[in-house]
Write a protein that holds these residues in place. Structure first.
Motif, mmCIF file in Angstrom:
data_model
loop_
_atom_site.group_PDB
_atom_site.id
_atom_site.type_symbol
_atom_site.label_atom_id
_atom_site.label_comp_id
_atom_site.label_asym_id
_atom_site.label_seq_id
_atom_site.Cartn_x
_atom_site.Cartn_y
_atom_site.Cartn_z
ATOM 1 N N ASN A 322 0.846 -1.187 0.000
ATOM 2 C CA ASN A 322 0.000 0.000 0.000
ATOM 3 C C ASN A 322 0.886 1.244 0.000
ATOM 4 O OD1 ASN A 322 -2.543 1.549 0.403
ATOM 5 N ND2 ASN A 322 -1.601 2.031 2.367
ATOM 6 N N GLU A 323 0.452 2.279 -0.717
ATOM 7 C CA GLU A 323 1.218 3.525 -0.769
ATOM 8 C C GLU A 323 0.257 4.673 -1.054
ATOM 9 O OE1 GLU A 323 5.218 5.379 -2.941
ATOM 10 O OE2 GLU A 323 4.318 3.494 -3.649
ATOM 11 N N SER A 324 0.343 5.763 -0.272
ATOM 12 C CA SER A 324 -0.538 6.910 -0.497
ATOM 13 C C SER A 324 0.111 8.177 0.048
ATOM 14 C CB SER A 324 -1.897 6.695 0.180
ATOM 15 O OG SER A 324 -1.750 6.720 1.601
ATOM 16 N N GLU A 325 -0.350 9.317 -0.454
ATOM 17 C CA GLU A 325 0.063 10.613 0.074
ATOM 18 C C GLU A 325 -1.102 11.581 -0.074
ATOM 19 O OE1 GLU A 325 3.421 12.204 -1.990
ATOM 20 O OE2 GLU A 325 2.582 11.873 -3.979
ATOM 21 N N LYS A 326 -1.269 12.457 0.923
ATOM 22 C CA LYS A 326 -2.381 13.403 0.926
ATOM 23 C C LYS A 326 -2.064 14.555 1.874
ATOM 24 C CE LYS A 326 -4.619 10.231 4.166
ATOM 25 N NZ LYS A 326 -5.810 9.381 4.406
ATOM 26 N N ILE A 327 -2.991 15.496 1.952
ATOM 27 C CA ILE A 327 -2.860 16.613 2.882
ATOM 28 C C ILE A 327 -3.940 16.454 3.942
ATOM 29 C CG2 ILE A 327 -2.967 19.119 3.153
ATOM 30 C CD1 ILE A 327 -1.971 19.399 0.298
ATOM 31 N N VAL A 328 -3.516 16.350 5.196
ATOM 32 C CA VAL A 328 -4.438 16.173 6.315
ATOM 33 C C VAL A 328 -4.203 17.318 7.308
ATOM 34 C CG1 VAL A 328 -5.178 14.663 8.187
ATOM 35 C CG2 VAL A 328 -4.383 13.669 6.028
ATOM 36 N N ASN A 329 -5.285 18.049 7.607
ATOM 37 C CA ASN A 329 -5.174 19.211 8.512
ATOM 38 C C ASN A 329 -4.057 20.155 8.071
ATOM 39 O OD1 ASN A 329 -7.275 18.222 10.156
ATOM 40 N ND2 ASN A 329 -5.831 16.975 11.336
ATOM 41 N N ASN A 330 -4.023 20.389 6.768
ATOM 42 C CA ASN A 330 -3.062 21.323 6.141
ATOM 43 C C ASN A 330 -1.616 20.847 6.221
ATOM 44 O OD1 ASN A 330 -5.282 22.983 5.656
ATOM 45 N ND2 ASN A 330 -4.972 24.144 7.550
#
Length: 545
Positions: A322-330
């Motif tokens: 599994n691999e992911s990237e995102k913006i959480v709480n800026n």
């Protein structure tokens, strides 16, 4: 008579033909939008150059046409209307040139910090506000940077959107903006103090600098128009403009002191968990696995090799589940899950290799290591198990196990050989055709087998000259494209994957010190975003082919 009328019409048309340049505000404030209009009166719209427009940011351009009759005379006007924003202070002259000649009047616009005219650009509006991610002054090279531009709206809008999108100079940007099926940014509705509030994230990006040094980000220029109370929607509303400022960011180089040899550009606040799916017992030839879950405000993009898969006690296989990237709480947040399968080669008490993942902690500004300690395993079973044959003996990497099996087989055969008697002097040995055939095969296997194998291997290698791969390498338009072709060549020629294997595999499969140094140089250039010398690489590969 007819000729006189035609001449009169031509002269009249020429007399009334002109290009007129006008503006609705010749004394704007900095970043105050104004309109500049180019009118073609009684003539075709020609290809022209608007001199002086480079001192302004063109937000958008529209065209229109009109025709009027006064006292029997026809007047036609074709207009180009530019909505522009002054980009600096000063006095600027605008004029229209056609084919190198001045064809219009001159208009002077004087831009001041605060003029008598009211500016509505970037001004505070109680109903509409622009929220842009506040960036730090300094970031480290390889650090992932979250960026967004968001509108908070407490009124009805006729329309809104980008006039010019944000510009990320010197960055690689990954757009992760959430959109609906029609491609528009998602709208989030909330209630604040009894009033509805609409939040729209116009853009959301993950940035990574291409090199060190000062970088510039230019905010997007956003236009918004409030709806009016006019029933037919015909009453014009003055557009408001937001954004457009420049943001400076300094990208710091990573310190060389203390940098681990196997550092793979893991940068940030690394968190990790691990678990084994079995206890401390295992069967020969059957796999047991280690699961590692990495996460945090950390760049995990380049992390591929976390354990040396060449091991005397185990066959080891690594995969990313599994691999992911995102913006959480800026904030930037990434995850990457690894699963490592260990297949025992031997019976008895074994110890798995420990796992070390070096990373650079941007908060404490130092290199650290995430560690998974080795695990003691008691392996039971025997070398004749079917699972052992399936998972171990069939593996092309397990040369040492094949030797173990073969030596066991040879010992068994040796025990079955019985010497019944010793030939007396002068007694001759008699061979049948079958015996001679077996002896020849034995000689070939022992004396000539290695040489024949070498000839066959060389012949196989010579069939492929890799001309197409070398040609693609030289034509590659980017480091990434070049690296993909390079990895394909190394995989085909040496059965070595630079992305997923350690260099001892390259040595084992026929590589030398030149190729090791070349591989390290290419990987360094990839990490540091330095252009690869394609001709030099191809030359070295051909030399060692």
């Amino acid at each position: 008579m007819i000729l006189r009328v035609i001449m009169f019409l031509i002269i009249s048309t020429l007399s009334f033909s002109e290009i007129l340049l006008t503006t609705n505000n010749d004394n704007p404030s900095l970043n105050d939008p104004i309109k500049v209009t180019v009118e073609f009166k009684n003539m075709k719209r020609e290809n022209y150059y608007l001199d002086g427009i480079n001192n302004f940011e063109v937000l958008y351009k529209s065209s229109r046409s009109s025709t009027s009759w006064v006292n029997g005379k026809k007047t036609s006007i074709k207009s180009d209307v530019y909505t522009v924003m002054p980009s600096k202070l000063g006095k600027f002259d605008l004029s229209v040139w056609v084919k190198g000649e001045l064809k219009s009047n001159r208009v002077r616009i004087e831009v001041e910090k605060n003029s008598g005219n009211n500016s509505n650009s970037n001004s505070v509006n109680k109903n509409i506000s622009l929220d842009i991610k506040k960036l730090d002054k300094n970031y480290y090279f390889g650090e992932k940077i979250p960026y967004y531009e968001k509108m908070d709206i407490r009124t009805s809008l006729r329309n809104y959107g980008y006039v010019t999108p944000p510009v990320f100079d010197g960055f690689t940007a990954k757009d992760i903006t959430k959109r609906d099926k029609n491609g528009y940014p998602l709208i989030n509705r909330t209630v604040e103090n009894g009033h509805e509030k609409i939040e729209i994230k116009l853009t959301e990006n993950i940035l990574e600098a291409n090199s060190t040094g000062e970088k510039k980000i230019k905010e997007g220029r956003i236009k918004a128009e409030e709806s009016t109370d006019d029933f037919f929607g015909m009453e014009p509303s003055k557009p408001m403009f937001f954004g457009g400022k420049n943001i400076s960011v300094n990208i710091l180089p990573l310190p060389e002191k203390g940098k681990p040899k196997n550092f793979q550009m893991v940068i940030g606040d690394l968190k990790g968990k691990y678990s084994w799916n079995e206890d401390n017992k295992a069967k020969l030839g059957e796999s047991f696995s280690l699961k590692i879950k990495l996460s945090g405000n950390v760049n995990l993009t380049y992390l591929e090799k976390i354990v040396n898969e060449q091991n005397e006690d185990f066959n080891i296989y690594t995969s990313v589940s599994n691999e992911s990237e995102k913006i959480v709480n800026n904030k930037y947040y990434a995850t990457k899950d690894f699963e490592i399968a260990f297949i025992p080669k031997k019976i008895g008490k074994l110890k798995t290799p420990h796992v070390e993942i070096p990373y650079f902690d941007t908060k404490e500004k130092m290199y650290k290591v995430f560690k998974v300690p080795s695990k003691d395993i008691v392996v039971t079973g025997n070398y004749n198990d079917k699972e052992y044959e399936k998972n171990i003996m069939s593996s092309p990497k397990n040369n040492s196990l094949v030797d173990i099996k073969n030596s066991s087989f040879q010992k068994k055969e040796t025990k079955e050989i019985v010497i019944s008697n010793i030939l007396e002097e002068g007694e001759k040995i008699k061979y049948t055709k079958k015996d001679l055939f077996l002896i020849i095969l034995l000689l070939l296997a022992l004396g000539e087998g290695g040489y024949i194998f070498k000839l066959l291997r060389d012949k196989k290698n010579n069939k492929k000259d890799y001309k197409d791969l070398f040609k693609n390498m030289l034509k590659a338009s980017s480091n990434k494209d070049f690296y993909d072709y390079y990895c394909l060549y190394m995989k085909e020629r040496y059965n070595f994957s630079p992305k997923a294997q350690f260099e001892d595999v390259l040595i084992k499969n026929g590589g030398n010190e030149d190729l090791i140094n070349l591989n390290r140089k290419i990987e360094k250039n990839m990490f540091e975003k330095v252009e690869i010398d394609k001709k030099e690489v191809v030359s070295i590969l051909k030399k060692n082919k």
